[in-house]
Design a protein around this motif. Sequence first.
Motif, short mmCIF file in Angstrom:
data_model
loop_
_atom_site.label_atom_id
_atom_site.label_comp_id
_atom_site.label_asym_id
_atom_site.label_seq_id
_atom_site.Cartn_x
_atom_site.Cartn_y
_atom_site.Cartn_z
N LEU A 1 9.89 18.12 55.42
CA LEU A 1 8.79 17.98 56.37
C LEU A 1 7.67 17.09 55.83
CD1 LEU A 1 8.49 21.68 57.62
CD2 LEU A 1 9.81 19.81 58.62
N THR B 1 10.22 15.74 60.60
CA THR B 1 11.35 15.98 59.72
C THR B 1 11.98 14.66 59.27
OG1 THR B 1 13.51 17.03 59.48
CG2 THR B 1 12.92 16.27 61.69
N LEU C 1 17.75 18.32 61.83
CA LEU C 1 17.80 19.77 61.63
C LEU C 1 18.79 20.38 62.61
CD1 LEU C 1 13.95 20.49 61.32
CD2 LEU C 1 15.61 20.34 59.45
N ILE D 1 13.47 25.94 58.69
CA ILE D 1 12.50 24.85 58.77
C ILE D 1 11.56 24.89 57.57
CG2 ILE D 1 10.55 23.89 60.06
CD1 ILE D 1 11.69 25.03 62.57
N ARG E 1 13.05 29.68 61.25
CA ARG E 1 14.32 29.01 61.53
C ARG E 1 14.28 28.43 62.94
NH1 ARG E 1 18.40 29.88 57.98
NH2 ARG E 1 17.99 31.50 56.41
N THR E 2 14.77 27.22 63.09
CA THR E 2 14.85 26.63 64.42
C THR E 2 16.14 27.08 65.09
OG1 THR E 2 14.95 24.58 65.70
CG2 THR E 2 15.89 24.50 63.48
N CYS F 1 16.57 19.62 65.62
CA CYS F 1 15.58 18.56 65.77
C CYS F 1 16.14 17.26 65.20
CB CYS F 1 14.29 18.93 65.04
SG CYS F 1 12.94 17.75 65.27
N VAL G 1 8.66 18.28 64.50
CA VAL G 1 9.23 19.63 64.50
C VAL G 1 8.26 20.55 65.21
CG1 VAL G 1 10.08 21.54 63.09
CG2 VAL G 1 10.40 19.18 62.32
#
Length: 318
Positions: A29, A43, A47, A53, A237-238, A242, A248
């Motif tokens: 990041l 990012t 991702l 993340i 956590r995504t 992405c 993000v």
Amino acid sequence: MISVNLSHKHEYVLLKKWLKERGYEDNTLRPAQFSETGRGLMTTKALQAQELIISLPEKCLLTTDTVLSSYLGEYIIKWRPPISPLAALCTFLIAEKCACKEESLWKPYLDLLPETYTCPVCLEQETVNLFPEPLRRKALEQRRRVQELFVSSQPFFFSLQPLFSEDVASVFNYSSFRWAWCTVNTRTVYMKHAQGDCFSRESNTYALAPYLDLLNHNPAVQVKAAFNEKTKCYEIRTLSGCQKYKEVFICYGPHDNQRLLLEYGFVANSNPHSSVHVGTETLLKYILPEDKQRHTKLSILQENNFLELSTHMHLGTQ
């Protein structure tokens, strides 16, 4: 969306160094300025869904435990009646930013906090008067709550005079308190803490999370966020993934734009949770005196608290 990488700027270099000293490592990041959302995080790699993340160690988090272990701790412990966790965090932020700025251990973080906020509590009365009635009422309630907390906290502020060379009334003024309140209200993540005797019974669930709080809101994004007791880190956590070099986002919650403006000072475009809030006065205009069901309708509205607060019609999809 156009983005400009900010990671080379001195203040961000200092923040990353400060975070690294506390155990935070990240090569993904980067702080950036975005044309549509302002400051955020970008990012440097794609991702995937379910990917971590950010994982911020507990040492990086500013909580009531931080405050208690500071020079304020002995004053908080002996003060009666106990102050609230929110008041404690506000006091610490004011003391560190306004009075101990150069010596503060939190200086790299404090230097990157906004100087001003756009929550209704910070707006001029003339601007608030332009709001629709339900929002205006909520904004005035918010202002009243902040003012009441400030007034009720003043005796505690005066007890801190031995810590400062300047008059505490000039340090803990309403303007600095409102800034601290907005900082806590707009930037903290949820983290449950043990309920100790040194604080009042209000919820103690605040944690300021440096760097993590640069993540902006997008209502279409799904994330999983919580403090991990095993790793002792606050993790996000995504669930959406992405693309590389894109901003993000996280989701602050399924909030309509009135809630977003009140709590965070912004509104979201294409918000699936959009609602139209209808004031009591407007609502009553459409329940006509000759309506045979008037009494029943009023009773239903009253039972559901729509006449005391406001009613809203949901516009988004379920």
